[in-house]
Design an enzyme around this catalytic site. Structure first.
Site, PDB file in Angstrom:
ATOM      1  N   CYS A 122      -7.758  13.871  -1.397  1.00  0.00           N
ATOM      2  CA  CYS A 122      -8.388  14.150  -0.104  1.00  0.00           C
ATOM      3  C   CYS A 122      -7.457  15.075   0.666  1.00  0.00           C
ATOM      4  CB  CYS A 122      -8.652  12.870   0.686  1.00  0.00           C
ATOM      5  SG  CYS A 122      -9.767  13.159   2.096  1.00  0.00           S
ATOM      6  N   CYS A 132     -10.825  15.731   6.571  1.00  0.00           N
ATOM      7  CA  CYS A 132     -10.782  15.650   5.107  1.00  0.00           C
ATOM      8  C   CYS A 132     -11.103  16.972   4.421  1.00  0.00           C
ATOM      9  CB  CYS A 132     -11.749  14.572   4.622  1.00  0.00           C
ATOM     10  SG  CYS A 132     -11.383  12.956   5.331  1.00  0.00           S
ATOM     11  N   LYS A 197     -18.564   5.456   0.134  1.00  0.00           N
ATOM     12  CA  LYS A 197     -17.486   5.206   1.084  1.00  0.00           C
ATOM     13  C   LYS A 197     -18.082   5.221   2.482  1.00  0.00           C
ATOM     14  CE  LYS A 197     -13.086   7.080   2.667  1.00  0.00           C
ATOM     15  NZ  LYS A 197     -12.008   8.023   2.367  1.00  0.00           N
ATOM     16  N   ARG A 207      -4.548   4.677   8.332  1.00  0.00           N
ATOM     17  CA  ARG A 207      -4.294   5.973   8.974  1.00  0.00           C
ATOM     18  C   ARG A 207      -2.880   6.018   9.540  1.00  0.00           C
ATOM     19  NH1 ARG A 207     -10.547   6.872  11.097  1.00  0.00           N
ATOM     20  NH2 ARG A 207     -11.384   6.947   8.980  1.00  0.00           N
ATOM     21  N   ARG A 219     -15.315  10.556  11.179  1.00  0.00           N
ATOM     22  CA  ARG A 219     -15.719  10.999   9.840  1.00  0.00           C
ATOM     23  C   ARG A 219     -17.192  10.685   9.556  1.00  0.00           C
ATOM     24  NH1 ARG A 219     -10.555  12.106   8.835  1.00  0.00           N
ATOM     25  NH2 ARG A 219      -8.978  10.599   8.207  1.00  0.00           N
ATOM     26  N   GLU A 235     -26.134   7.867  -3.594  1.00  0.00           N
ATOM     27  CA  GLU A 235     -24.785   8.443  -3.734  1.00  0.00           C
ATOM     28  C   GLU A 235     -24.226   8.157  -5.131  1.00  0.00           C
ATOM     29  OE1 GLU A 235     -22.802  10.364  -2.159  1.00  0.00           O
ATOM     30  OE2 GLU A 235     -23.228  10.295  -0.036  1.00  0.00           O
ATOM     31  N   LYS A 250     -16.367   1.232  -1.151  1.00  0.00           N
ATOM     32  CA  LYS A 250     -15.263   1.065  -0.209  1.00  0.00           C
ATOM     33  C   LYS A 250     -15.787   1.036   1.204  1.00  0.00           C
ATOM     34  CE  LYS A 250     -11.402   3.722   1.405  1.00  0.00           C
ATOM     35  NZ  LYS A 250     -10.694   4.966   1.323  1.00  0.00           N
ATOM     36  N   SER A 276      -7.229  -1.273   3.912  1.00  0.00           N
ATOM     37  CA  SER A 276      -6.104  -1.648   4.761  1.00  0.00           C
ATOM     38  C   SER A 276      -6.461  -2.698   5.814  1.00  0.00           C
ATOM     39  CB  SER A 276      -5.518  -0.403   5.428  1.00  0.00           C
ATOM     40  OG  SER A 276      -6.507   0.276   6.172  1.00  0.00           O
ATOM     41  N   TYR A 315      -4.008  -3.893  -1.601  1.00  0.00           N
ATOM     42  CA  TYR A 315      -2.603  -3.962  -1.186  1.00  0.00           C
ATOM     43  C   TYR A 315      -1.998  -5.320  -1.535  1.00  0.00           C
ATOM     44  CZ  TYR A 315      -4.196   0.182   1.204  1.00  0.00           C
ATOM     45  OH  TYR A 315      -4.749   1.410   1.452  1.00  0.00           O
TER      46      TYR A 315
HETATM   47  C1  PBG Z   1      -8.686   9.395   2.777  1.00  0.00           C
HETATM   48  C2  PBG Z   1      -8.719   7.926   2.601  1.00  0.00           C
HETATM   49  C3  PBG Z   1      -8.861   6.921   3.558  1.00  0.00           C
HETATM   50  C4  PBG Z   1      -8.682   5.722   2.881  1.00  0.00           C
HETATM   51  C5  PBG Z   1      -8.478   6.028   1.536  1.00  0.00           C
HETATM   52  N1  PBG Z   1      -8.522   7.392   1.384  1.00  0.00           N
HETATM   53  C6  PBG Z   1      -9.015   6.993   5.017  1.00  0.00           C
HETATM   54  C7  PBG Z   1     -10.190   7.583   5.622  1.00  0.00           C
HETATM   55  O1  PBG Z   1     -11.168   7.953   4.964  1.00  0.00           O
HETATM   56  O2  PBG Z   1     -10.150   7.715   6.835  1.00  0.00           O
HETATM   57  C8  PBG Z   1      -8.688   4.359   3.483  1.00  0.00           C
HETATM   58  C9  PBG Z   1      -7.978   3.324   2.683  1.00  0.00           C
HETATM   59  C10 PBG Z   1      -7.622   2.083   3.407  1.00  0.00           C
HETATM   60  O3  PBG Z   1      -7.996   1.844   4.567  1.00  0.00           O
HETATM   61  O4  PBG Z   1      -6.920   1.265   2.807  1.00  0.00           O
HETATM   62  N2  PBG Z   1      -9.871  10.025   2.971  1.00  0.00           N
END
Ligand code: PBG
Length: 325
Positions: A122, A132, A197, A207, A219, A235, A250, A276, A315
């Protein structure tokens, strides 16, 4: 004869051995992928305040973590690079000596085939505006962004990535990356597509970790509306048609129905990303003594597997693997 008292559901729950024998899904270290952040220009690992127990890593520490995860039998690492230099195009992302490329080389030298090294693809960690892709006005411009993604994919494969995982949610990204890999001698490199996603609040702590928060806007013009499951299937179908080898949904826990639907609809190898915010919520409650970390983590990860995920990106991977072996 099929109801109480002949039937007693508790019979198969009476001992640990019975519960284990009749368990419908398994959770193993080899089901888990650990996301790791490699930061350029730091001398010591830097703790991520919003993600207790997680760090921005130095190159040495990354390699050490790679070795430990391989020894624990974890399936792989999902690697994110955090560069010191950012620009409007995110050009560090395809620098052959860039931070993520250095990490990929070092990991492959150290762990070889013992651990899968997946490169997140990304631009948000690499652009000075935190979006992105390439901007036109305040909107991410889809098609020029694909050209950048193609270049990044080739550079990550050349640095040793086992799998390329595009996460930007641009239309056509899988096709663009597949073509670029094939044209440059990487026809054997698989694509794990972040097919589904969602535009999620649960990315907040990430972030901080990846230093990729958008400087303005959000986004929602490319990531999905959290209410949509039919769209998720479209998708997924499109990414399959474009040549994805495996798919991802995700976040994970608020979207287990989507995990199940995508698995049933496509039958494709499927990963779910326990993101996260899902991690931080659980850790925050555990720190306060409101929840037991170990049993809650294993329950959450088992739930994601039960929903239909073959792999869980989490994680919690290292600790969970230590608990499971
Ligand atoms: C990048 C990306 C993101 C995450 C993984 N790749 C952040 C976003 O799209 O803003 C999030 C992963 C996480 O929260 O653990 N595009």
């Amino acid at each position: 004869m099929t109801s109480f008292p002949h039937t007693r559901m508790r019979r198969l729950r009476g001992s640990e051995a019975l519960r284990r024998a009749f368990s419908e899904v398994s959770l193993q270290p080899s089901d888990l992928i650990a996301p790791l952040f490699l930061k350029e220009g730091i001398a010591e690992p830097a703790p991520i305040a919003s993600m207790p127990g997680q760090f921005q890593l130095t190159l040495d520490e990354l390699v050490k973590q790679g070795r430990e995860l391989a020894e624990l039998g974890v399936a792989g690492i999902l690697l994110f690079g955090v560069p010191t230099v950012k620009d409007a195009l995110g050009s560090e992302a395809w620098n052959a000596d860039g931070i993520v490329q250095q990490g990929l080389h070092a990991l492959k030298d150290e762990v070889g085939d013992d651990l899968l090294v997946v490169a997140d693809l990304c631009l948000c960690e690499y652009t000075d505006h935190g979006h992105c892709g390439v901007l036109r006005g305040e909107v991410v411009d889809n098609d020029p962004t694909l050209e950048a993604y193609a270049r990044i994919a080739v550079s990550q494969a050349e640095a040793g990535a086992d799998v390329i995982a595009p996460s930007g949610m641009m239309d056509g990204q899988v096709a663009a990356i597949r073509a670029a890999l094939d044209d440059n001698g990487h026809a054997a490199t698989p694509i794990l597509a972040y097919a589904v996603k969602f535009a999620s609040s649960f990315y907040g702590p990430f972030r901080d970790a990846a230093e990729g928060a958008p400087k303005f806007g959000d986004r929602r013009t490319h990531q999905m509306n959290p209410s949509n499951v039919n769209e998720a299937l479209r998708e997924a179908e499109l990414d399959v048609a474009e040549g994805a080898d495996a798919l991802m949904v995700k976040p994970a826990l608020p979207y287990l129905d989507v995990v199940r639907a995508v698995k049933e609809h496509t039958g494709f190898p499927l990963a779910a990303y326990n993101v996260s915010g899902e991690y931080s919520m659980l850790l925050a409650a555990a720190e306060r003594g409101w929840i037991d970390e170990r049993t809650a983590v294993l329950e959450a990860l088992t739930g994601i597997r039960r929903a239909g995920a073959d792999l869980v990106i989490t994680y919690h991977a290292k600790k969970a693997a230590e608990w499971l072996i």
